[in-house]
Motif scaffolding. Structure first.
Motif, PDB file in Angstrom:
ATOM      1  N   ARG A   7      39.678  17.379  43.705  1.00  0.00           N
ATOM      2  CA  ARG A   7      40.751  18.067  42.981  1.00  0.00           C
ATOM      3  C   ARG A   7      40.269  19.458  42.624  1.00  0.00           C
ATOM      4  N   LEU A   8      41.052  20.438  42.987  1.00  0.00           N
ATOM      5  CA  LEU A   8      40.686  21.814  42.706  1.00  0.00           C
ATOM      6  C   LEU A   8      41.329  22.247  41.399  1.00  0.00           C
ATOM      7  N   ARG A   9      40.592  23.013  40.617  1.00  0.00           N
ATOM      8  CA  ARG A   9      41.074  23.454  39.308  1.00  0.00           C
ATOM      9  C   ARG A   9      41.755  24.806  39.409  1.00  0.00           C
ATOM     10  N   CYS A  10      42.786  24.987  38.606  1.00  0.00           N
ATOM     11  CA  CYS A  10      43.484  26.260  38.518  1.00  0.00           C
ATOM     12  C   CYS A  10      42.526  27.284  37.902  1.00  0.00           C
ATOM     13  N   PRO A  11      42.389  28.480  38.496  1.00  0.00           N
ATOM     14  CA  PRO A  11      41.481  29.474  37.925  1.00  0.00           C
ATOM     15  C   PRO A  11      41.987  30.066  36.606  1.00  0.00           C
ATOM     16  N   TRP A  12      43.251  29.873  36.294  1.00  0.00           N
ATOM     17  CA  TRP A  12      43.816  30.413  35.057  1.00  0.00           C
ATOM     18  C   TRP A  12      43.623  29.449  33.888  1.00  0.00           C
ATOM     19  N   CYS A  13      44.052  28.177  34.060  1.00  0.00           N
ATOM     20  CA  CYS A  13      44.039  27.241  32.936  1.00  0.00           C
ATOM     21  C   CYS A  13      42.972  26.153  33.067  1.00  0.00           C
ATOM     22  N   GLN A  14      42.221  26.127  34.162  1.00  0.00           N
ATOM     23  CA  GLN A  14      41.140  25.172  34.420  1.00  0.00           C
ATOM     24  C   GLN A  14      41.608  23.713  34.449  1.00  0.00           C
ATOM     25  N   THR A  15      42.884  23.487  34.725  1.00  0.00           N
ATOM     26  CA  THR A  15      43.422  22.143  34.847  1.00  0.00           C
ATOM     27  C   THR A  15      43.450  21.755  36.322  1.00  0.00           C
ATOM     28  N   HIS A  41      51.002  23.709  35.829  1.00  0.00           N
ATOM     29  CA  HIS A  41      50.732  23.643  34.395  1.00  0.00           C
ATOM     30  C   HIS A  41      51.025  24.962  33.681  1.00  0.00           C
ATOM     31  N   CYS A  42      50.485  26.071  34.210  1.00  0.00           N
ATOM     32  CA  CYS A  42      50.625  27.356  33.514  1.00  0.00           C
ATOM     33  C   CYS A  42      51.573  28.320  34.218  1.00  0.00           C
ATOM     34  N   GLN A  43      52.078  27.949  35.397  1.00  0.00           N
ATOM     35  CA  GLN A  43      53.037  28.738  36.174  1.00  0.00           C
ATOM     36  C   GLN A  43      52.519  30.111  36.603  1.00  0.00           C
ATOM     37  N   LYS A  44      51.204  30.277  36.687  1.00  0.00           N
ATOM     38  CA  LYS A  44      50.625  31.528  37.178  1.00  0.00           C
ATOM     39  C   LYS A  44      50.302  31.369  38.659  1.00  0.00           C
ATOM     40  N   PRO A  45      50.306  32.467  39.430  1.00  0.00           N
ATOM     41  CA  PRO A  45      50.122  32.359  40.885  1.00  0.00           C
ATOM     42  C   PRO A  45      48.689  32.007  41.280  1.00  0.00           C
ATOM     43  N   ILE A  46      48.585  31.034  42.208  1.00  0.00           N
ATOM     44  CA  ILE A  46      47.296  30.615  42.755  1.00  0.00           C
ATOM     45  C   ILE A  46      47.407  30.526  44.270  1.00  0.00           C
ATOM     46  N   ALA A  47      46.269  30.536  44.950  1.00  0.00           N
ATOM     47  CA  ALA A  47      46.252  30.423  46.402  1.00  0.00           C
ATOM     48  C   ALA A  47      45.015  29.635  46.822  1.00  0.00           C
ATOM     49  N   LEU A  48      45.118  28.957  47.961  1.00  0.00           N
ATOM     50  CA  LEU A  48      44.017  28.191  48.524  1.00  0.00           C
ATOM     51  C   LEU A  48      43.371  29.032  49.623  1.00  0.00           C
ATOM     52  N   PRO A  49      42.128  29.516  49.427  1.00  0.00           N
ATOM     53  CA  PRO A  49      41.478  30.330  50.455  1.00  0.00           C
ATOM     54  C   PRO A  49      40.952  29.472  51.598  1.00  0.00           C
ATOM     55  N   GLU A  50      40.649  30.117  52.716  1.00  0.00           N
ATOM     56  CA  GLU A  50      40.205  29.389  53.902  1.00  0.00           C
ATOM     57  C   GLU A  50      38.697  29.453  54.107  1.00  0.00           C
ATOM     58  N   LYS A  51      37.990  30.283  53.368  1.00  0.00           N
ATOM     59  CA  LYS A  51      36.562  30.503  53.624  1.00  0.00           C
ATOM     60  C   LYS A  51      35.736  29.221  53.531  1.00  0.00           C
ATOM     61  N   GLN A 101      41.916  30.256  44.067  1.00  0.00           N
ATOM     62  CA  GLN A 101      41.740  31.636  43.615  1.00  0.00           C
ATOM     63  C   GLN A 101      43.012  32.129  42.952  1.00  0.00           C
ATOM     64  N   LYS A 102      42.827  33.090  42.066  1.00  0.00           N
ATOM     65  CA  LYS A 102      43.985  33.764  41.487  1.00  0.00           C
ATOM     66  C   LYS A 102      44.670  34.525  42.615  1.00  0.00           C
ATOM     67  N   ALA A 103      45.973  34.517  42.617  1.00  0.00           N
ATOM     68  CA  ALA A 103      46.719  35.072  43.753  1.00  0.00           C
ATOM     69  C   ALA A 103      46.493  36.567  43.909  1.00  0.00           C
ATOM     70  N   GLU A 104      46.354  37.309  42.832  1.00  0.00           N
ATOM     71  CA  GLU A 104      46.134  38.753  42.953  1.00  0.00           C
ATOM     72  C   GLU A 104      44.811  39.033  43.656  1.00  0.00           C
ATOM     73  N   ALA A 105      43.752  38.314  43.273  1.00  0.00           N
ATOM     74  CA  ALA A 105      42.445  38.505  43.903  1.00  0.00           C
ATOM     75  C   ALA A 105      42.501  38.097  45.365  1.00  0.00           C
ATOM     76  N   PHE A 106      43.256  37.053  45.669  1.00  0.00           N
ATOM     77  CA  PHE A 106      43.379  36.592  47.056  1.00  0.00           C
ATOM     78  C   PHE A 106      44.066  37.651  47.910  1.00  0.00           C
ATOM     79  N   GLU A 107      45.127  38.282  47.394  1.00  0.00           N
ATOM     80  CA  GLU A 107      45.836  39.304  48.160  1.00  0.00           C
ATOM     81  C   GLU A 107      44.993  40.552  48.330  1.00  0.00           C
ATOM     82  N   GLU A 108      44.177  40.920  47.322  1.00  0.00           N
ATOM     83  CA  GLU A 108      43.291  42.076  47.453  1.00  0.00           C
ATOM     84  C   GLU A 108      42.231  41.839  48.509  1.00  0.00           C
TER      85      GLU A 108
END
Length: 113
Positions: A7-15, A41-51, A101-108
């Protein structure tokens, strides 16, 4: 193909974000396609990276396919146990670093490449 070992945790709320929660919200398909989704849980954007998944896949290829081939055919007089150990090390490293990852960091990161 998405290979999620834990289970991967949300980088914003750690849930922990589960596939069931994403499926209930209708976001599972986008999540597995590595598109930006919102945390259930927190409705903030997240993304699953491929690395990390790439590292796990490479480790599986080396440990399961290359090492036995080198053992059977004795190519390059290379010890197949070294290849197997390298594959296992790649799998463990990829599993350790697999996280959302947080979606903004993923897009950058994608814009830099």
């Amino acid at each position: 193909m998405s290979l999620i070992l834990s289970r991967l945790r949300c980088p914003w709320c750690q849930t922990p974000v589960t596939k069931q929660e994403l499926n209930d919200g209708g976001q599972l398909k986008a999540y597995l396609a590595r598109e930006t989704v919102h945390c259930p849980h927190c409705q903030k954007p997240i993304a699953l990276p491929e690395k990390a998944e790439t590292m796990i896949s490479s480790g599986l290829f080396i440990a399961v396919i290359l090492a036995p081939l080198f053992y059977l055919y004795g190519w390059l007089n290379l010890n197949p146990f070294i290849l197997f150990g390298l594959g296992v090390a790649l799998i463990l490293t990829g599993a350790w670093f697999q996280k959302l990852q947080k979606a903004e960091a993923f897009e950058e990161d994608q814009a830099d490449e």
